[in-house]
Design a protein around this motif. Structure first.
Motif, PDB file in Angstrom:
ATOM      1  N   LEU A   1       0.838  -1.193   0.000  1.00 11.66           N
ATOM      2  CA  LEU A   1       0.000   0.000   0.000  1.00 11.66           C
ATOM      3  C   LEU A   1       0.877   1.250   0.000  1.00 11.66           C
ATOM      4  CD1 LEU A   1      -2.943  -0.667   2.486  1.00 11.66           C
ATOM      5  CD2 LEU A   1      -2.975  -0.669   0.009  1.00 11.66           C
ATOM      6  N   SER A   2       0.696   2.086  -1.011  1.00 10.17           N
ATOM      7  CA  SER A   2       1.408   3.361  -1.025  1.00 10.17           C
ATOM      8  C   SER A   2       0.550   4.320  -1.821  1.00 10.17           C
ATOM      9  CB  SER A   2       2.777   3.195  -1.674  1.00 10.17           C
ATOM     10  OG  SER A   2       2.597   2.838  -3.020  1.00 10.17           O
ATOM     11  N   ALA A   3       0.950   5.571  -1.862  1.00  9.84           N
ATOM     12  CA  ALA A   3       0.169   6.568  -2.595  1.00  9.84           C
ATOM     13  C   ALA A   3       0.068   6.168  -4.059  1.00  9.84           C
ATOM     14  CB  ALA A   3       0.798   7.944  -2.448  1.00  9.84           C
ATOM     15  N   ASP A   4       1.153   5.569  -4.584  1.00 13.79           N
ATOM     16  CA  ASP A   4       1.156   5.167  -5.992  1.00 13.79           C
ATOM     17  C   ASP A   4       0.007   4.232  -6.326  1.00 13.79           C
ATOM     18  OD1 ASP A   4       3.317   6.650  -6.475  1.00 13.79           O
ATOM     19  OD2 ASP A   4       4.692   4.997  -6.981  1.00 13.79           O
ATOM     20  N   VAL A   5      -0.321   3.355  -5.357  1.00 12.68           N
ATOM     21  CA  VAL A   5      -1.364   2.366  -5.593  1.00 12.68           C
ATOM     22  C   VAL A   5      -2.676   3.045  -5.990  1.00 12.68           C
ATOM     23  CG1 VAL A   5      -2.838   0.690  -4.416  1.00 12.68           C
ATOM     24  CG2 VAL A   5      -0.361   0.581  -4.138  1.00 12.68           C
ATOM     25  N   PHE A   6      -2.928   4.200  -5.361  1.00 12.09           N
ATOM     26  CA  PHE A   6      -4.209   4.870  -5.596  1.00 12.09           C
ATOM     27  C   PHE A   6      -4.160   5.877  -6.741  1.00 12.09           C
ATOM     28  CE2 PHE A   6      -4.114   3.520  -1.199  1.00 12.09           C
ATOM     29  CZ  PHE A   6      -5.308   2.815  -1.103  1.00 12.09           C
ATOM     30  N   THR A   7      -2.959   6.217  -7.211  1.00 11.58           N
ATOM     31  CA  THR A   7      -2.866   7.275  -8.216  1.00 11.58           C
ATOM     32  C   THR A   7      -2.419   6.768  -9.584  1.00 11.58           C
ATOM     33  OG1 THR A   7      -0.668   7.736  -7.380  1.00 11.58           O
ATOM     34  CG2 THR A   7      -2.431   9.144  -6.578  1.00 11.58           C
ATOM     35  N   HIS A   8      -1.733   5.621  -9.634  1.00 10.19           N
ATOM     36  CA  HIS A   8      -1.236   5.138 -10.918  1.00 10.19           C
ATOM     37  C   HIS A   8      -2.111   4.024 -11.455  1.00 10.19           C
ATOM     38  CE1 HIS A   8       2.126   7.473  -9.644  1.00 10.19           C
ATOM     39  NE2 HIS A   8       2.874   7.144 -10.692  1.00 10.19           N
ATOM     40  N   THR A   9      -2.068   3.881 -12.792  1.00 19.23           N
ATOM     41  CA  THR A   9      -2.817   2.777 -13.381  1.00 19.23           C
ATOM     42  C   THR A   9      -1.969   1.519 -13.353  1.00 19.23           C
ATOM     43  OG1 THR A   9      -1.993   3.286 -15.580  1.00 19.23           O
ATOM     44  CG2 THR A   9      -4.078   4.299 -14.927  1.00 19.23           C
ATOM     45  N   THR A  10      -2.629   0.382 -13.631  1.00 18.54           N
ATOM     46  CA  THR A  10      -1.925  -0.898 -13.579  1.00 18.54           C
ATOM     47  C   THR A  10      -0.801  -0.924 -14.614  1.00 18.54           C
ATOM     48  OG1 THR A  10      -3.786  -1.668 -14.897  1.00 18.54           O
ATOM     49  CG2 THR A  10      -3.694  -2.385 -12.617  1.00 18.54           C
ATOM     50  N   PRO A  11       0.372  -1.422 -14.226  1.00 17.04           N
ATOM     51  CA  PRO A  11       1.518  -1.435 -15.127  1.00 17.04           C
ATOM     52  C   PRO A  11       1.400  -2.526 -16.182  1.00 17.04           C
ATOM     53  CG  PRO A  11       2.080  -2.520 -13.080  1.00 17.04           C
ATOM     54  CD  PRO A  11       0.670  -2.046 -12.937  1.00 17.04           C
ATOM     55  N   GLY A  12       2.065  -2.293 -17.324  1.00 17.22           N
ATOM     56  CA  GLY A  12       2.101  -3.323 -18.365  1.00 17.22           C
ATOM     57  C   GLY A  12       3.067  -4.417 -17.961  1.00 17.22           C
ATOM     58  N   PRO A  13       3.106  -5.504 -18.743  1.00 13.92           N
ATOM     59  CA  PRO A  13       4.024  -6.595 -18.422  1.00 13.92           C
ATOM     60  C   PRO A  13       5.471  -6.112 -18.405  1.00 13.92           C
ATOM     61  CG  PRO A  13       2.531  -7.204 -20.193  1.00 13.92           C
ATOM     62  CD  PRO A  13       2.331  -5.761 -19.946  1.00 13.92           C
TER      63      PRO A  13
ATOM     64  N   GLY B   1       6.816  -0.577 -11.011  1.00 11.99           N
ATOM     65  CA  GLY B   1       5.908   0.261 -10.233  1.00 11.99           C
ATOM     66  C   GLY B   1       4.457   0.106 -10.650  1.00 11.99           C
ATOM     67  N   GLY B   2       3.750   1.234 -10.698  1.00  7.87           N
ATOM     68  CA  GLY B   2       2.360   1.198 -11.096  1.00  7.87           C
ATOM     69  C   GLY B   2       1.437   1.128  -9.894  1.00  7.87           C
ATOM     70  N   GLY B   3       0.148   1.293 -10.162  1.00 11.78           N
ATOM     71  CA  GLY B   3      -0.846   1.244  -9.094  1.00 11.78           C
ATOM     72  C   GLY B   3      -2.074   0.522  -9.597  1.00 11.78           C
ATOM     73  N   ILE B   4      -3.176   0.713  -8.888  1.00  8.86           N
ATOM     74  CA  ILE B   4      -4.404   0.035  -9.301  1.00  8.86           C
ATOM     75  C   ILE B   4      -5.564   1.017  -9.359  1.00  8.86           C
ATOM     76  CG2 ILE B   4      -3.760  -2.260  -8.493  1.00  8.86           C
ATOM     77  CD1 ILE B   4      -5.257  -1.680  -5.919  1.00  8.86           C
ATOM     78  N   ALA B   5      -5.232   2.303  -9.617  1.00 12.76           N
ATOM     79  CA  ALA B   5      -6.278   3.326  -9.618  1.00 12.76           C
ATOM     80  C   ALA B   5      -7.397   2.982 -10.589  1.00 12.76           C
ATOM     81  CB  ALA B   5      -5.676   4.686  -9.960  1.00 12.76           C
ATOM     82  N   ASN B   6      -7.020   2.535 -11.798  1.00 14.03           N
ATOM     83  CA  ASN B   6      -8.066   2.236 -12.781  1.00 14.03           C
ATOM     84  C   ASN B   6      -8.950   1.081 -12.337  1.00 14.03           C
ATOM     85  OD1 ASN B   6      -5.780   0.690 -13.051  1.00 14.03           O
ATOM     86  ND2 ASN B   6      -5.989   0.392 -15.263  1.00 14.03           N
ATOM     87  N   ALA B   7      -8.324   0.087 -11.684  1.00 14.96           N
ATOM     88  CA  ALA B   7      -9.114  -1.060 -11.229  1.00 14.96           C
ATOM     89  C   ALA B   7     -10.052  -0.650 -10.087  1.00 14.96           C
ATOM     90  CB  ALA B   7      -8.202  -2.189 -10.777  1.00 14.96           C
ATOM     91  N   LEU B   8      -9.556   0.219  -9.188  1.00 19.71           N
ATOM     92  CA  LEU B   8     -10.409   0.684  -8.081  1.00 19.71           C
ATOM     93  C   LEU B   8     -11.616   1.430  -8.620  1.00 19.71           C
ATOM     94  CD1 LEU B   8      -7.800   1.989  -5.476  1.00 19.71           C
ATOM     95  CD2 LEU B   8      -9.496   0.200  -5.108  1.00 19.71           C
TER      96      LEU B   8
END
Lengths: 324, 297
Positions: B60-72, B76-83
């Protein structure tokens, strides 16, 4: 009389009669309610229709052999459901074998032994087992349970039973990775606990306490009360609750997909990977084209028929427990 | 003789007293086994939550909520789009399911009651309540994805709605049945038509229970994965505003990422799993509290 109706007319023109008391809205509301209720029937009919329509080409191509054939070859476009059917049934049976005693024990604890202040927290914890998403059970099963299961159960048991007749086949793990039919069954057994336990608890609670008290009055122990009074009294309703758990176990998808190993062959050992109808659909459907898609739909059709029968039986056996 | 007798009494020979030993032991065994089974159930829940905390909290970090899921293969990356996707799909499902479920439950409790049609609908609803969710995914695939020519958030929302409706129907009906008939009669005696009696009296009296049903339905569909696999699917980007094409969502993201070979994907899967499970548990507990408070009143 004339004056009265004129007065009503006037008041209606003035808009002092509220909208909702007009017969129009009343009828619309009634029809909307009926329509929504009929929609429930329509959805079930739609599911049946979609499964039969989608699976029909596969049933036509392979006939009855679709059920009995254990071939599932995408390259040669040959499909049979037998491996998945066996996997579905065996995981469900294992789940019931473990889950039913656990659920009944919990229901008996909650209704007979639990001190009143502990009842609500314990009941909530058990019910929350049903709230945990299936995919989380899958992750727990794959990443936590399976490694432990491989190390402490599969490896020792395999080395003990190796070479023995029958047991040596059923309980021998060729590759003790922890995933397999038995693991899936165990995870499923935890998942069906809340469903069976909460219905069983409601059923036990509904048995008139006079019956219990008279049994205690002639000197019965709790075990004798449970064995000779409560369980016979609950009778078929308990079987209904078990059937409901069976319905859940048969159709459970994500958790099983994580831990069953998704192997496409028949094995005599419950330690070996296998697949269920639901796990195969989840694995292959998105990449499937042509006849494979129809074969997966046909699998879905079989799963639907089986769960439908099981759930209908469950519903008939459980005298519907009301929250009243 | 006398002392011997006294001795046995004071020494209180066996805990089973006058009960035969085997009966006593059977009784003891039942108690111990039942308690153990209950503890086992609680341990499984606790173990799962502990696993999620241990594995998920590090991710859990700020990135998780602000970035979209990373490509293969990317870092890094986050899960903002999935949320956001999950929020939209769940909301869509509940918005579609609530009016249908509430009205159908109202029909069963207020209009249909014991009629043959109502009995049939009740029966079918109970079966839908327990029907395998993956089959609902297949159904919506045939119903919407194939005709519309591709995966879409709309199909995902409809699939979730189909799962939510039976839950809402059941709780609505159960709660409306708890409303005393005398209240309705009082309304009817004032000349209120049926619809007014239902909306202004029955619904009002059963409000808390009906809200509970909707919350429970939300909790149920928020974690559903199988029906979304064939309808909304998933993707690694922000979705189309018109919800056509794959729509990122937490459950399917977790499914794909947890089984992936990339370290950062798996970490995101654990973070997502922690978020989704805690939200669902919070929803379920909130629903129970509302109901309890209402019952206590």
């Amino acid at each position: 009389m004339v004056a009265l109706s004129q007065e009503r007319l006037a008041s209606r023109k003035n808009g002092s009669v509220r909208r909702s008391s007009q017969p129009g809205f009343d009828r619309v509301f009634r029809i909307a309610s009926l329509g929504s209720a009929l929609l429930v029937l329509l959805v079930l009919a739609g599911i049946i229709g979609a499964m039969i329509y989608g699976g029909w080409p596969a049933f036509r191509e392979f006939g009855f052999g679709f059920i009995t054939s254990s071939v599932w070859n995408v390259n040669e476009d040959q499909y049979g459901a037998w491996v998945a059917i066996v996997g579905t049934l065996s995981t469900a049976v294992i789940a019931l074998a473990i889950g039913v005693p656990l659920s009944l024990g919990i229901a008996i604890f909650l209704t007979q032994f639990c001190p009143p202040w502990l009842k609500r927290p314990v009941a909530t914890v058990i019910e929350l087992l049903a709230a945990v998403p299936s995919i989380i059970y899958g992750m727990w099963g794959l990443f936590v349970f399976a490694p432990l299961f491989a190390k402490y159960v599969q490896v020792p048991v395999s080395s003990v039973v190796e070479g023995m007749p029958i047991v040596g086949t059923i309980l021998y793990a060729r590759t003790p990775s922890g995933v397999g039919v038995l693991t899936a069954g165990i995870i499923l057994s935890f998942m069906i606990i809340p469903f069976i336990a909460s219905i069983a608890r409601d059923i036990l609670d509904q048995i008139p306490s006079v019956l219990r008290e008279s049994a205690y009055g002639i000197g019965c122990t709790t075990w004798e009360v449970v064995r000779n009074v409560l369980l016979p009294q609950a009778g078929v309703s308990i079987i209904g609750a078990i059937m409901l758990g069976l319905g859940r176990a048969l159709g459970e998808t994500m958790a099983v997909t994580f831990v069953i190993g998704n192997a496409n062959r028949l094995s005599g050992s419950i330690f070996d990977p296998g697949s269920t109808i639901a796990s195969r659909i989840a694995n292959e459907f998105n990449e499937a084209i042509g006849l494979q898609l129809n074969a997966l739909m046909a699998l879905g059709c079989i799963l639907f028929l089986v769960t439908f029968v099981v759930l209908v039986l469950a519903r008939l056996l459980i005298a519907r427990v009301r929250t009243a | 003789m006398d002392t011997a007798l006294q001795g046995t009494v004071t020494a209180s020979p066996a805990p089973w007293g006058r009960v035969r030993r085997s009966r006593y032991l059977a009784d003891r065994a039942l108690k111990v086994v039942c308690a153990l089974f209950t503890i086992l159930g609680a341990v499984v829940l606790g173990w799962i939550l502990l696993m999620l905390l241990v594995e998920g909290i590090g991710g859990l970090s700020a990135d998780v909520f602000t970035h979209t899921t990373p490509g293969p293969g990317s870092q890094g990356g986050g899960i903002a789009n999935a949320l956001v996707g999950s929020l939209i799909l769940t909301t869509l499902g509940i918005v579609v399911a609530t009016p249908i479920g509430v009205l159908a439950g109202t029909y069963l409790a207020e209009y249909g009651k014991g009629s043959k049609l109502a009995e049939t609908i009740r029966f079918v609803n109970d079966i839908l309540l327990a029907a395998p969710s993956i089959l609902i995914g297949l159904f919506v695939y045939m119903l919407m994805v194939q005709p519309m020519g591709g995966y879409s958030g709309w199909a995902g929302g409809v699939a979730l709605a189909i799962i939510a409706v039976p839950v809402i129907v059941r709780t609505t009906e159960d709660m409306l049945r708890l409303v005393p008939g005398s209240l309705r009669e009082a309304g009817a005696a004032l000349g209120a038509p049926m619809s007014t009696v239902i909306i202004k009296i029955s619904w009002k009296a059963a409000r808390a229970g009906m809200v509970t049903g909707i919350l429970l339905a939300t909790a149920r569909i928020a974690g559903e994965t199988a029906p979304l696999l064939f309808t909304a699917l998933n993707n690694n980007f922000w979705f189309n505003p018109n919800l056509m094409g794959g729509v990122a969502n937490l459950p399917v993201m977790i499914y794909q990422f947890a089984l992936s070979p990339y370290e950062n994907w798996r970490e995101l899967a654990w973070a997502g799993a922690l978020i989704i499970t805690m939200s669902i548990l919070a929803l379920s507990i909130a629903a129970r509290l509302i109901l309890r408070k209402e019952k206590a009143r």
